[in-house]
Scaffold this motif. Structure first.
Motif, short mmCIF file in Angstrom:
data_model
loop_
_atom_site.label_atom_id
_atom_site.label_comp_id
_atom_site.label_asym_id
_atom_site.label_seq_id
_atom_site.Cartn_x
_atom_site.Cartn_y
_atom_site.Cartn_z
N GLY A 21 43.67 42.07 43.65
CA GLY A 21 44.69 41.11 44.07
C GLY A 21 44.18 39.90 44.80
N LEU A 22 42.87 39.87 45.09
CA LEU A 22 42.31 38.74 45.85
C LEU A 22 41.38 37.88 45.03
CD1 LEU A 22 41.55 40.46 49.28
CD2 LEU A 22 43.50 39.01 48.67
N GLY A 23 41.13 38.24 43.80
CA GLY A 23 40.21 37.44 43.00
C GLY A 23 38.80 37.53 43.51
N LEU A 24 38.01 36.52 43.22
CA LEU A 24 36.62 36.48 43.67
C LEU A 24 36.53 35.60 44.90
CD1 LEU A 24 36.33 37.32 40.60
CD2 LEU A 24 34.11 36.21 40.71
N GLN A 63 34.73 41.12 45.17
CA GLN A 63 35.98 41.15 44.43
C GLN A 63 36.80 42.33 44.90
OE1 GLN A 63 35.67 41.95 40.20
NE2 GLN A 63 37.54 40.81 39.79
#
Lengths: 116, 109
Positions: A40-43, A37
């Motif tokens: 700004g990129l999530g999972l 994680q």
């Protein structure tokens, strides 16, 4: 009652070191996952496993490997850590719910890795 | 691959107010799930809505799903300080979950 346990909450490693992140679940779940994680990129899924000794690549497997020798344990290995692998690593497990038709994930607390 | 997109990215409201977060996605789904993440911790599953359902409730949570618009909303009523967290939607097709980048919710006392 902790159900998914990640061995280290914080790690600091040097570039080129081999890093092991361990994850253990006590719910007899078939499926286990490793995500990273970043803000700004999530999972993003690194690897997952549907059974012992079985592994499948996720979206970003490069630079990582995994091991699942026992049902309850899923290890993430960074063969040669690099600074761009500095991140929060999340382990999760799930059981396929046939009634609902879904995987509902139970997560560990996360391991924050810093590579210097 | 990232499919769900949450909106707004960040939300700050007064305690007691309602908080609404939205999630849009791109492809067909079997179900959509919402998770909460407290700062620096793992995610916790909140609620799941199947593709043939339009609305679901759980305590102070209400989730709606509009498959024609490929969108979902999460409503938290009567917000509390403890609701301060990031909220993620995850869309599911078969075995895989695809995650959005999350909405950061701050509840001001």
């Amino acid at each position: 009652d902790v159900k998914v346990t990640q061995s280290s909450r914080y790690l600091v490693k040097r570039t080129g070191e081999k890093v092991f992140l361990e994850c253990v679940q006590d719910m007899d779940h078939e499926n286990m996952f490793w995500y990273r994680q970043d803000p700004g990129l999530g999972l993003r899924l690194i690897y997952f496993s549907y059974d012992v000794k079985m592994k499948e690549k996720g979206d970003i497997p490069e630079g990582y490997s995994v091991s699942r020798e026992k049902k309850e344990r899923f290890s993430l290995i960074l063969e040669s850590a690099s600074t761009n692998q500095t991140s929060m690593y999340l382990c999760a497990s799930s059981l396929w719910d046939r009634v609902v038709g879904a995987n509902v994930l139970t997560f560990g607390a996360g391991s924050r890795l810093t590579v210097l | 691959s990232q499919q769900g997109e949450e909106d707004p990215q960040a939300l700050s409201i007064q305690e007691g107010e309602n908080a609404t977060m939205n999630c849009s996605y791109k492809t067909s789904i079997n179900n959509l799930q919402w998770y909460r993440q407290n700062s620096g911790r793992g995610l916790v599953h909140l609620i799941l809505i199947r593709s043939n359902e339009r609305e679901k409730h759980s305590g102070r949570l209400r989730v709606t799903l509009d498959t024609s618009k490929k969108s979902s909303s999460l409503l938290i009523t009567a917000s509390r300080a403890a609701d301060t967290a990031s909220y993620f939607c995850a869309t599911a097709f078969n075995y895989q979950l695809i995650w959005g980048a999350g909405t950061k919710l701050i509840i001001k006392p």
